[in-house]
Design an enzyme around this catalytic site. Sequence first.
Site, PDB file in Angstrom:
ATOM      1  N   GLU A 157     -14.507 -45.601  15.600  1.00  0.00           N
ATOM      2  CA  GLU A 157     -15.870 -45.868  14.660  1.00  0.00           C
ATOM      3  C   GLU A 157     -17.150 -46.808  15.543  1.00  0.00           C
ATOM      4  O   GLU A 157     -18.012 -46.040  14.030  1.00  0.00           O
ATOM      5  CB  GLU A 157     -15.349 -46.715  13.415  1.00  0.00           C
ATOM      6  CG  GLU A 157     -14.757 -48.017  14.205  1.00  0.00           C
ATOM      7  CD  GLU A 157     -14.817 -49.157  13.279  1.00  0.00           C
ATOM      8  OE1 GLU A 157     -15.217 -50.091  13.329  1.00  0.00           O
ATOM      9  OE2 GLU A 157     -12.712 -49.191  12.944  1.00  0.00           O
ATOM     10  N   GLU A 190      -5.051 -33.065  -1.200  1.00  0.00           N
ATOM     11  CA  GLU A 190      -4.162 -32.995  -2.268  1.00  0.00           C
ATOM     12  C   GLU A 190      -4.939 -32.513  -3.511  1.00  0.00           C
ATOM     13  O   GLU A 190      -4.101 -32.003  -4.556  1.00  0.00           O
ATOM     14  CB  GLU A 190      -4.198 -34.449  -3.200  1.00  0.00           C
ATOM     15  CG  GLU A 190      -3.114 -35.388  -2.015  1.00  0.00           C
ATOM     16  CD  GLU A 190      -2.153 -36.554  -2.637  1.00  0.00           C
ATOM     17  OE1 GLU A 190      -3.369 -37.234  -3.346  1.00  0.00           O
ATOM     18  OE2 GLU A 190      -1.583 -37.374  -2.306  1.00  0.00           O
TER      19      GLU A 190
END
Length: 269
Positions: free
Chosen positions: A109, A78
């Site tokens: 992960e 953004e």
Amino acid sequence: MLTTEASSSYTDLEKMPIHELLSSINKEDQTVPQAVSKALPQIEALLAQIVPRMKAGGRLFYIGAGTSGRLGILDASECPPTFGVSPGLVVGLIAGGDQAIRSAVENAEDDWDQAWVDLQAYKPNERDSLIGLAASGRTPYVIGGLNEAHKAGLLTGCIVCNEGSAVAEAAEYPVEVVVGPEFLTGSTRMKSGTAQKLVLNMISTAAMIQLGRVKGNKMVDMQLTNEKLVGRAIRMIMEEVDVSPDEAASLLDEHGSVRAAIEALQGKK
């Protein structure tokens, strides 16, 4: 036991009517801004280190897994449309790669080495900053990435939701936002995710303001990608230089951004 894994203060959730479910979740959510407020000194300390590096040409990287990784990617993605910066200035990386944005990637992960491998595509250097995102504070992907980044001279920070975590220990400037047990036990996409989002909002927005990407309270460098944003841009120009809607639209069309339009008109006066 980690605070984020502690049992919920609520039980028999499946027996609750919808109204009680919603009001209880809302009650828990209201505690998140309070937890963020307590971490403001840590957030300020981290930003005070990031901004000078960005002014010197450094970049900001986020690494994380699952919800944390997705939030980093959201915040990074953004920045270009909001502040008109290049896509490479703020970058979000997630364990498991882009496919993990939509679907969980098994064991991604748990790889201690992969974050630093992922970062190599960007040729990181000592002017860059790396923030590790991990609600639990124990994600190997994040710990390994922070350790290697520190060795290479990058500034390291983190956003975690437990105190005294391994991720915080690996970061020079840790931010610990302890929100307590989740409404749904262990579901860190809830309060913990909200806390991380709030902190990321602060970091990216404050950094961009410090970098001069805002004028007054306006996003003068925003990308004009749809009619809503063009309309907003026209109103910004009208407010700043006192021209008619048609004049503002003409200036915007001629100069391509709110900032350029305003500066061009002010330069003529």
